[in-house]
Motif scaffolding. Structure first.
Motif, PDB file in Angstrom:
ATOM      1  N   GLU A 294       0.806  -1.222   0.000  1.00 29.42           N
ATOM      2  CA  GLU A 294       0.000   0.000   0.000  1.00 29.42           C
ATOM      3  C   GLU A 294       0.836   1.268   0.000  1.00 29.42           C
ATOM      4  OE1 GLU A 294      -3.272   0.185  -0.225  1.00 29.42           O
ATOM      5  OE2 GLU A 294      -3.446  -1.984  -0.378  1.00 29.42           O
ATOM      6  N   VAL A 295       2.013   1.223   0.575  1.00 24.73           N
ATOM      7  CA  VAL A 295       2.815   2.431   0.790  1.00 24.73           C
ATOM      8  C   VAL A 295       4.114   2.345  -0.001  1.00 24.73           C
ATOM      9  CG1 VAL A 295       3.966   3.882   2.518  1.00 24.73           C
ATOM     10  CG2 VAL A 295       1.833   2.693   3.095  1.00 24.73           C
ATOM     11  N   GLY A 296       4.407   3.389  -0.787  1.00 25.35           N
ATOM     12  CA  GLY A 296       5.688   3.463  -1.458  1.00 25.35           C
ATOM     13  C   GLY A 296       6.747   3.954  -0.483  1.00 25.35           C
ATOM     14  N   ILE A 297       7.903   3.306  -0.469  1.00 25.51           N
ATOM     15  CA  ILE A 297       8.977   3.673   0.461  1.00 25.51           C
ATOM     16  C   ILE A 297      10.248   3.909  -0.347  1.00 25.51           C
ATOM     17  CG2 ILE A 297      10.264   3.037   2.532  1.00 25.51           C
ATOM     18  CD1 ILE A 297       8.097   0.931   3.110  1.00 25.51           C
ATOM     19  N   GLU A 298      10.699   5.145  -0.385  1.00 24.26           N
ATOM     20  CA  GLU A 298      11.900   5.484  -1.142  1.00 24.26           C
ATOM     21  C   GLU A 298      12.778   6.413  -0.320  1.00 24.26           C
ATOM     22  OE1 GLU A 298      13.169   7.175  -5.546  1.00 24.26           O
ATOM     23  OE2 GLU A 298      11.272   7.840  -4.673  1.00 24.26           O
ATOM     24  N   THR A 299      14.056   6.125  -0.278  1.00 29.89           N
ATOM     25  CA  THR A 299      15.008   7.017   0.375  1.00 29.89           C
ATOM     26  C   THR A 299      15.831   7.713  -0.691  1.00 29.89           C
ATOM     27  OG1 THR A 299      15.128   5.660   2.376  1.00 29.89           O
ATOM     28  CG2 THR A 299      16.958   7.177   1.959  1.00 29.89           C
ATOM     29  N   MET A 300      15.814   9.040  -0.677  1.00 23.07           N
ATOM     30  CA  MET A 300      16.554   9.814  -1.661  1.00 23.07           C
ATOM     31  C   MET A 300      17.784  10.436  -1.021  1.00 23.07           C
ATOM     32  SD  MET A 300      13.550  11.636  -3.900  1.00 23.07           S
ATOM     33  CE  MET A 300      14.785  12.293  -5.044  1.00 23.07           C
ATOM     34  N   LEU A 301      18.876  10.432  -1.753  1.00 20.28           N
ATOM     35  CA  LEU A 301      20.086  11.140  -1.361  1.00 20.28           C
ATOM     36  C   LEU A 301      20.194  12.367  -2.250  1.00 20.28           C
ATOM     37  CD1 LEU A 301      20.569   8.491   0.112  1.00 20.28           C
ATOM     38  CD2 LEU A 301      22.933   8.531  -0.688  1.00 20.28           C
ATOM     39  N   VAL A 302      20.262  13.543  -1.624  1.00 17.63           N
ATOM     40  CA  VAL A 302      20.256  14.797  -2.375  1.00 17.63           C
ATOM     41  C   VAL A 302      21.340  15.726  -1.848  1.00 17.63           C
ATOM     42  CG1 VAL A 302      17.793  14.666  -2.948  1.00 17.63           C
ATOM     43  CG2 VAL A 302      18.513  15.798  -0.837  1.00 17.63           C
ATOM     44  N   ARG A 303      21.693  16.693  -2.684  1.00 17.38           N
ATOM     45  CA  ARG A 303      22.727  17.660  -2.302  1.00 17.38           C
ATOM     46  C   ARG A 303      22.397  19.003  -2.942  1.00 17.38           C
ATOM     47  NH1 ARG A 303      27.926  15.478  -4.155  1.00 17.38           N
ATOM     48  NH2 ARG A 303      28.789  15.278  -2.060  1.00 17.38           N
ATOM     49  N   ALA A 304      22.711  20.083  -2.223  1.00 22.34           N
ATOM     50  CA  ALA A 304      22.574  21.435  -2.749  1.00 22.34           C
ATOM     51  C   ALA A 304      23.963  22.015  -2.958  1.00 22.34           C
ATOM     52  CB  ALA A 304      21.766  22.320  -1.802  1.00 22.34           C
TER      53      ALA A 304
ATOM     54  N   ALA B 245      17.928   4.691  14.251  1.00 24.17           N
ATOM     55  CA  ALA B 245      18.542   5.998  14.042  1.00 24.17           C
ATOM     56  C   ALA B 245      18.839   6.150  12.555  1.00 24.17           C
ATOM     57  CB  ALA B 245      19.818   6.153  14.858  1.00 24.17           C
ATOM     58  N   VAL B 246      18.411   7.278  11.976  1.00 26.49           N
ATOM     59  CA  VAL B 246      18.611   7.560  10.551  1.00 26.49           C
ATOM     60  C   VAL B 246      19.576   8.730  10.418  1.00 26.49           C
ATOM     61  CG1 VAL B 246      17.507   8.249   8.391  1.00 26.49           C
ATOM     62  CG2 VAL B 246      16.299   6.733   9.993  1.00 26.49           C
ATOM     63  N   VAL B 247      20.702   8.496   9.769  1.00 27.04           N
ATOM     64  CA  VAL B 247      21.691   9.552   9.563  1.00 27.04           C
ATOM     65  C   VAL B 247      21.184  10.479   8.472  1.00 27.04           C
ATOM     66  CG1 VAL B 247      24.089  10.070   8.989  1.00 27.04           C
ATOM     67  CG2 VAL B 247      23.527   7.945  10.206  1.00 27.04           C
ATOM     68  N   ARG B 248      21.203  11.784   8.727  1.00 32.46           N
ATOM     69  CA  ARG B 248      20.685  12.760   7.762  1.00 32.46           C
ATOM     70  C   ARG B 248      21.784  13.321   6.857  1.00 32.46           C
ATOM     71  NH1 ARG B 248      15.169  12.701   7.090  1.00 32.46           N
ATOM     72  NH2 ARG B 248      14.049  13.006   9.048  1.00 32.46           N
ATOM     73  N   ARG B 249      22.888  13.767   7.449  1.00 34.69           N
ATOM     74  CA  ARG B 249      24.006  14.290   6.650  1.00 34.69           C
ATOM     75  C   ARG B 249      25.073  13.209   6.582  1.00 34.69           C
ATOM     76  NH1 ARG B 249      24.141  19.992   9.809  1.00 34.69           N
ATOM     77  NH2 ARG B 249      23.998  18.431  11.464  1.00 34.69           N
ATOM     78  N   LEU B 250      25.245  12.658   5.397  1.00 37.15           N
ATOM     79  CA  LEU B 250      26.136  11.514   5.237  1.00 37.15           C
ATOM     80  C   LEU B 250      27.585  11.966   5.143  1.00 37.15           C
ATOM     81  CD1 LEU B 250      24.033   9.409   2.715  1.00 37.15           C
ATOM     82  CD2 LEU B 250      23.949   9.441   5.224  1.00 37.15           C
ATOM     83  N   GLY B 251      28.445  11.182   5.760  1.00 38.25           N
ATOM     84  CA  GLY B 251      29.876  11.478   5.720  1.00 38.25           C
ATOM     85  C   GLY B 251      30.411  12.093   6.987  1.00 38.25           C
ATOM     86  N   ALA B 252      29.542  12.638   7.837  1.00 34.91           N
ATOM     87  CA  ALA B 252      29.989  13.185   9.114  1.00 34.91           C
ATOM     88  C   ALA B 252      30.297  12.028  10.067  1.00 34.91           C
ATOM     89  CB  ALA B 252      28.916  14.088   9.710  1.00 34.91           C
ATOM     90  N   PRO B 253      31.238  12.207  10.987  1.00 35.40           N
ATOM     91  CA  PRO B 253      31.572  11.119  11.913  1.00 35.40           C
ATOM     92  C   PRO B 253      30.359  10.714  12.742  1.00 35.40           C
ATOM     93  CG  PRO B 253      33.228  12.870  12.004  1.00 35.40           C
ATOM     94  CD  PRO B 253      32.083  13.406  11.195  1.00 35.40           C
TER      95      PRO B 253
ATOM     96  N   ALA C  44      27.748  22.522  -3.219  1.00 40.82           N
ATOM     97  CA  ALA C  44      28.886  21.856  -2.598  1.00 40.82           C
ATOM     98  C   ALA C  44      28.578  21.390  -1.177  1.00 40.82           C
ATOM     99  CB  ALA C  44      30.083  22.804  -2.580  1.00 40.82           C
ATOM    100  N   GLY C  45      27.309  21.457  -0.779  1.00 42.13           N
ATOM    101  CA  GLY C  45      26.929  21.028   0.563  1.00 42.13           C
ATOM    102  C   GLY C  45      26.997  19.518   0.714  1.00 42.13           C
ATOM    103  N   PRO C  46      26.750  19.015   1.921  1.00 41.85           N
ATOM    104  CA  PRO C  46      26.822  17.573   2.162  1.00 41.85           C
ATOM    105  C   PRO C  46      25.667  16.834   1.492  1.00 41.85           C
ATOM    106  CG  PRO C  46      25.974  18.695   4.098  1.00 41.85           C
ATOM    107  CD  PRO C  46      26.399  19.773   3.142  1.00 41.85           C
ATOM    108  N   VAL C  47      25.846  15.535   1.334  1.00 42.51           N
ATOM    109  CA  VAL C  47      24.766  14.688   0.839  1.00 42.51           C
ATOM    110  C   VAL C  47      23.811  14.417   1.994  1.00 42.51           C
ATOM    111  CG1 VAL C  47      24.174  12.430  -0.108  1.00 42.51           C
ATOM    112  CG2 VAL C  47      26.211  13.628  -0.929  1.00 42.51           C
ATOM    113  N   HIS C  48      22.529  14.664   1.752  1.00 40.78           N
ATOM    114  CA  HIS C  48      21.504  14.439   2.772  1.00 40.78           C
ATOM    115  C   HIS C  48      20.689  13.200   2.427  1.00 40.78           C
ATOM    116  CE1 HIS C  48      22.430  18.681   3.431  1.00 40.78           C
ATOM    117  NE2 HIS C  48      21.884  18.568   4.630  1.00 40.78           N
ATOM    118  N   GLN C  49      20.330  12.454   3.458  1.00 43.43           N
ATOM    119  CA  GLN C  49      19.481  11.279   3.300  1.00 43.43           C
ATOM    120  C   GLN C  49      18.059  11.632   3.733  1.00 43.43           C
ATOM    121  OE1 GLN C  49      19.577   6.559   4.356  1.00 43.43           O
ATOM    122  NE2 GLN C  49      20.322   7.943   5.945  1.00 43.43           N
TER     123      GLN C  49
END
Length: 210
Positions: free
Chosen positions: A49-59, A175-183, A61-66
């Protein structure tokens, strides 16, 4: 399996996120830069019933966001806080798009992926009665997964919207990491991902059972 449609969507997912993301406390992007899609992956909703998609985006030179998203055919009572927006899908009609961290269907799928190693859904199109599979844009791996029964999730107890975003549901702590690449190094089993331009897997999410 995740059935995809060759369809027009207005506004597009990127347009929805470009309007919504700057209001998040964890967002960091280059001022004035367009938001671009980096990669994505999907999970299955067993009920279909529910579509589930995780997008990785960037603005810029900013970090990649999940940004995990769920797509629904109707609004969810009491979930206004998590609504990203609505869009018109040329095949499915109006869709309500939510920040999936506030959606128990996503939490259940994430728990299965991290704790049981369920992996991402195989995406495909229906073409003349046959399936045409789409190659994934990401590779997911799990560390510490235990192929065993994962506690079910009917509702969420609480969500702490930060980086990482913490989801508590019964005995499950996600726990879901939002900004990827940070320690980041959290307890529990871990889901990692790699994509074109990022060959070294980065932590995406963590899960543990209390």
């Amino acid at each position: 399996m995740a059935l995809l449609h060759r369809a027009e969507v207005h506004p597009s997912k990127i347009e929805l996120l470009a309007a919504w993301l700057p209001g998040r406390s964890w967002f960091s992007g280059e001022a004035g830069a367009d938001l671009v899609r980096v990669a994505a992956y999907r999970f299955d909703d067993p009920a279909g019933e529910v579509g589930i998609e995780t997008m990785l985006v960037r603005a810029g030179a900013g970090p990649v966001h999940q940004v995990p998203l769920t797509y629904r055919a109707a609004p969810v009572d009491g979930a206004e806080t998590w609504l990203v927006g609505t869009c018109e899908h040329s095949v499915l009609g109006r869709r309500w798009v939510y920040d999936a961290c506030g959606d128990p269907v996503y939490a259940a799928a994430l728990a299965e992926a991290v704790l049981a190693g369920a992996g991402q859904a195989q995406a495909y199109f229906e073409v003349d009665g046959r399936r045409e599979y789409r190659a994934p844009s990401m590779a997911l791996t799990t560390e510490g997964a235990q192929p065993a029964a994962v506690p079910g999730i009917a509702a969420l107890d609480r969500v702490e919207d930060g980086d990482p975003t913490r989801i508590v549901a019964g005995p499950l702590d996600l726990a879901v990491v939002r900004r990827l690449g940070a320690p980041v190094d959290l307890p529990g089993s871990r889901l990692t991902g790699s994509w074109e331009g990022q060959p070294t897997p980065l932590p995406l999410a963590y899960a543990s059972v209390r």
